[in-house]
Design a protein around this motif. Structure first.
Motif, PDB file in Angstrom:
ATOM      1  N   ILE A  15       0.834  -1.201   0.000  1.00 33.81           N
ATOM      2  CA  ILE A  15       0.000   0.000   0.000  1.00 33.81           C
ATOM      3  C   ILE A  15       0.871   1.254   0.000  1.00 33.81           C
ATOM      4  CG2 ILE A  15      -1.678   1.329   1.340  1.00 33.81           C
ATOM      5  CD1 ILE A  15      -2.884  -1.329   2.267  1.00 33.81           C
ATOM      6  N   SER A  16       1.940   1.254   0.819  1.00 30.95           N
ATOM      7  CA  SER A  16       2.839   2.414   0.865  1.00 30.95           C
ATOM      8  C   SER A  16       3.509   2.635  -0.480  1.00 30.95           C
ATOM      9  CB  SER A  16       3.897   2.211   1.951  1.00 30.95           C
ATOM     10  OG  SER A  16       3.295   2.062   3.218  1.00 30.95           O
ATOM     11  N   LEU A  17       3.942   1.547  -1.118  1.00 35.15           N
ATOM     12  CA  LEU A  17       4.606   1.663  -2.418  1.00 35.15           C
ATOM     13  C   LEU A  17       3.641   2.183  -3.474  1.00 35.15           C
ATOM     14  CD1 LEU A  17       7.154   1.091  -4.147  1.00 35.15           C
ATOM     15  CD2 LEU A  17       6.220  -1.207  -4.552  1.00 35.15           C
ATOM     16  N   PHE A  18       2.415   1.675  -3.458  1.00 31.95           N
ATOM     17  CA  PHE A  18       1.428   2.073  -4.460  1.00 31.95           C
ATOM     18  C   PHE A  18       1.096   3.561  -4.352  1.00 31.95           C
ATOM     19  CE2 PHE A  18      -2.675   2.056  -6.629  1.00 31.95           C
ATOM     20  CZ  PHE A  18      -2.419   1.194  -7.689  1.00 31.95           C
ATOM     21  N   ILE A  19       0.893   4.032  -3.127  1.00 31.68           N
ATOM     22  CA  ILE A  19       0.552   5.440  -2.916  1.00 31.68           C
ATOM     23  C   ILE A  19       1.785   6.327  -3.121  1.00 31.68           C
ATOM     24  CG2 ILE A  19      -0.251   7.134  -1.224  1.00 31.68           C
ATOM     25  CD1 ILE A  19      -1.871   4.854   0.059  1.00 31.68           C
ATOM     26  N   GLY A  20       2.933   5.885  -2.588  1.00 36.76           N
ATOM     27  CA  GLY A  20       4.143   6.678  -2.700  1.00 36.76           C
ATOM     28  C   GLY A  20       4.609   6.863  -4.134  1.00 36.76           C
ATOM     29  N   SER A  21       4.302   5.880  -4.993  1.00 36.23           N
ATOM     30  CA  SER A  21       4.708   5.993  -6.389  1.00 36.23           C
ATOM     31  C   SER A  21       3.970   7.118  -7.097  1.00 36.23           C
ATOM     32  CB  SER A  21       4.450   4.669  -7.118  1.00 36.23           C
ATOM     33  OG  SER A  21       5.306   3.660  -6.645  1.00 36.23           O
ATOM     34  N   LEU A  22       2.761   7.417  -6.660  1.00 37.19           N
ATOM     35  CA  LEU A  22       2.014   8.534  -7.246  1.00 37.19           C
ATOM     36  C   LEU A  22       2.567   9.871  -6.783  1.00 37.19           C
ATOM     37  CD1 LEU A  22      -1.779   7.523  -7.097  1.00 37.19           C
ATOM     38  CD2 LEU A  22      -0.398   7.911  -9.133  1.00 37.19           C
ATOM     39  N   TYR A  23       2.560  10.063  -5.474  1.00 35.40           N
ATOM     40  CA  TYR A  23       2.911  11.370  -4.928  1.00 35.40           C
ATOM     41  C   TYR A  23       4.420  11.634  -4.994  1.00 35.40           C
ATOM     42  CZ  TYR A  23      -1.863  11.539  -3.231  1.00 35.40           C
ATOM     43  OH  TYR A  23      -3.234  11.555  -3.166  1.00 35.40           O
ATOM     44  N   GLY A  24       5.211  10.590  -4.757  1.00 38.85           N
ATOM     45  CA  GLY A  24       6.654  10.768  -4.778  1.00 38.85           C
ATOM     46  C   GLY A  24       7.207  11.034  -6.169  1.00 38.85           C
ATOM     47  N   LEU A  25       6.497  10.565  -7.179  1.00 35.96           N
ATOM     48  CA  LEU A  25       6.975  10.753  -8.549  1.00 35.96           C
ATOM     49  C   LEU A  25       6.521  12.088  -9.122  1.00 35.96           C
ATOM     50  CD1 LEU A  25       8.400   9.485 -11.016  1.00 35.96           C
ATOM     51  CD2 LEU A  25       6.183   8.559 -11.698  1.00 35.96           C
ATOM     52  N   TYR A  26       5.235  12.376  -9.035  1.00 42.74           N
ATOM     53  CA  TYR A  26       4.690  13.544  -9.729  1.00 42.74           C
ATOM     54  C   TYR A  26       4.786  14.841  -8.925  1.00 42.74           C
ATOM     55  CZ  TYR A  26       2.808  10.183 -13.035  1.00 42.74           C
ATOM     56  OH  TYR A  26       2.688   9.185 -13.971  1.00 42.74           O
ATOM     57  N   PHE A  27       4.876  14.755  -7.627  1.00 39.95           N
ATOM     58  CA  PHE A  27       4.920  15.963  -6.817  1.00 39.95           C
ATOM     59  C   PHE A  27       6.339  16.305  -6.361  1.00 39.95           C
ATOM     60  CE2 PHE A  27       0.234  15.406  -5.367  1.00 39.95           C
ATOM     61  CZ  PHE A  27      -0.172  15.712  -6.657  1.00 39.95           C
ATOM     62  N   THR A  28       7.332  15.717  -7.013  1.00 40.22           N
ATOM     63  CA  THR A  28       8.740  16.033  -6.752  1.00 40.22           C
ATOM     64  C   THR A  28       9.440  16.196  -8.104  1.00 40.22           C
ATOM     65  OG1 THR A  28       9.564  13.749  -6.791  1.00 40.22           O
ATOM     66  CG2 THR A  28       8.648  14.556  -4.696  1.00 40.22           C
ATOM     67  N   PRO A  29      10.678  16.694  -8.115  1.00 40.71           N
ATOM     68  CA  PRO A  29      11.410  16.836  -9.389  1.00 40.71           C
ATOM     69  C   PRO A  29      11.824  15.503 -10.020  1.00 40.71           C
ATOM     70  CG  PRO A  29      12.299  18.294  -7.698  1.00 40.71           C
ATOM     71  CD  PRO A  29      11.382  17.360  -7.005  1.00 40.71           C
ATOM     72  N   LEU A  30      11.547  14.383  -9.351  1.00 36.38           N
ATOM     73  CA  LEU A  30      11.998  13.083  -9.849  1.00 36.38           C
ATOM     74  C   LEU A  30      11.447  12.784 -11.235  1.00 36.38           C
ATOM     75  CD1 LEU A  30      13.470  10.408  -9.418  1.00 36.38           C
ATOM     76  CD2 LEU A  30      11.433   9.560  -8.215  1.00 36.38           C
ATOM     77  N   PHE A  31      10.195  13.124 -11.474  1.00 38.43           N
ATOM     78  CA  PHE A  31       9.584  12.811 -12.771  1.00 38.43           C
ATOM     79  C   PHE A  31      10.334  13.508 -13.907  1.00 38.43           C
ATOM     80  CE2 PHE A  31       6.662  13.674 -16.248  1.00 38.43           C
ATOM     81  CZ  PHE A  31       6.126  12.415 -16.485  1.00 38.43           C
ATOM     82  N   ASP A  32      10.606  14.800 -13.760  1.00 39.66           N
ATOM     83  CA  ASP A  32      11.320  15.539 -14.808  1.00 39.66           C
ATOM     84  C   ASP A  32      12.714  14.971 -15.032  1.00 39.66           C
ATOM     85  OD1 ASP A  32       9.222  17.399 -15.249  1.00 39.66           O
ATOM     86  OD2 ASP A  32       9.815  18.482 -13.448  1.00 39.66           O
ATOM     87  N   THR A  33      13.362  14.538 -13.955  1.00 41.35           N
ATOM     88  CA  THR A  33      14.694  13.944 -14.086  1.00 41.35           C
ATOM     89  C   THR A  33      14.644  12.652 -14.899  1.00 41.35           C
ATOM     90  OG1 THR A  33      15.361  14.882 -11.953  1.00 41.35           O
ATOM     91  CG2 THR A  33      16.668  13.048 -12.803  1.00 41.35           C
TER      92      THR A  33
END
Length: 331
Positions: free
Chosen positions: A164-182
């Motif tokens: 559950i943590s991985l599923f939710i964290g993959s959404l918010y941690g990816l799109y709401f941080t600079p990680l996605f652009d990188t």
């Protein structure tokens, strides 16, 4: 193929549309006809063909030795591989580099639709039945897989807290941080992100669906609770994208003029896709769980009936005797 996508981002003045040089000034406005044209990443095309070939090899191996394998499982797995190819080996992959909505469609299919179909195919069960076991004093491929399934590592990654943590964290941690652009700055990063979406979906739905054996096999009510636990977070994520007054992702902040969309309208569409996909696959998995629960209860009832016939319904006779003793004591 990545070089082709990069060239699409170059404008006549030598600049780039979008973040990281992966724009799409030469792409016409998106339509599903254009999106479904063949032409995506060769890595996914080769990967899909290899995975499907391995699965079919296992099915053929079983049939050659006289064992059966449900046709429905084969069809489900094939359809799961086809959905992966659909969003990675077509024009959707190119449009996903410049349109947030198309990228979100890829994300949702890879993390919520394809994993469900693949798991309905029972790939782990097929492996356990098709792989050879070791001889005396030797450990074969099947023995290695059994040991892995019972390892501490697999117990951790299939626990509800982790999935559950991985599923939710993959959404918010990816799109709401600079990680996605990188990640979008390189082909390796983009491929890794797509594979991550698929892996997260498989890890989350594997223990929930319970089609294949694994270290965690919770009861049906708890598995349904795990399924619903992510829905509010998914819905909030989609609503946050739809309600935002500014572009939230730099990569999609300046869509090329040839696409005839604005960043906010594209972002709103992406949010709507994320919200809708939190509902549809959940209903599918819920139906699967209810059917499994019903069939499980039926099997348990048949076992009880067979046991009752063998021992003359001794359990019921003992219960009636207990009730009679209670009545005698009351008098």
């Amino acid at each position: 193929m990545w070089a082709q996508q990069t060239n699409l981002g170059e404008d006549p003045h030598g600049g780039h549309g979008g973040h990281g040089g992966h724009g799409g000034s030469e792409l016409p406005p998106f339509s599903f006809t254009r999106g479904l044209e063949f032409g995506g990443d060769d890595v996914f095309l080769v990967g899909c063909l290899i995975v499907l070939a391995l699965y079919m090899t296992g099915v053929v191996r079983l049939r050659r030795r006289g064992d059966s394998w449900p046709l429905g499982r084969t069809l489900a797995f094939t359809l799961g591989v086809a959905t992966i190819a659909l969003v990675t080996c077509t024009g959707l992959n190119q449009y996903g580099m410049v349109l947030f909505s198309v990228h979100m469609l890829q994300h949702m299919v890879l993390s919520m639709l394809a994993p469900i179909l693949l798991l309905l195919g029972g790939p782990v069960t097929l492996l356990l039945r098709a792989l050879p076991a070791g001889g005396r004093g030797r450990r074969g491929p099947r023995d290695v897989l059994v040991r892995l399934l019972h390892s501490r590592y697999v117990r951790v990654i299939t626990s509800p807290i982790f999935t559950i943590s991985l599923f939710i964290g993959s959404l918010y941690g990816l799109y709401f941080t600079p990680l996605f652009d990188t990640l979008m700055d390189s082909r390796v990063g983009h491929l890794g992100m797509m594979l991550h979406f698929l892996a997260v979906g498989l890890v989350f739905f594997w223990p929930v669906m319970g089609v294949d054996p694994g270290p965690h096999r919770a009861g049906y009510p708890l598995r349904m609770l795990e399924l619903f636990a992510t829905m509010p977070f998914h819905a909030f994520f989609g609503i946050a994208l739809m309600m935002a007054s500014d572009p939230m992702i730099d990569t999609f902040a300046n869509p090329p003029a040839s696409l005839e969309v604005t960043a906010l309208s594209d972002q709103s569409a992406a949010g709507g896709i994320a919200w809708a996909f939190s509902e549809i696959p959940t209903v599918v998995v819920l139906v699967v769980l209810l059917v499994q629960w019903f069939l499980s209860e039926e099997r348990a009832a048949r076992r009880h009936d067979r046991a009752a016939k063998r021992d003359g319904d001794r359990e019921l006779a003992a219960y009636n005797a207990y009730l009679s003793s209670l009545g005698s004591g009351a008098r």
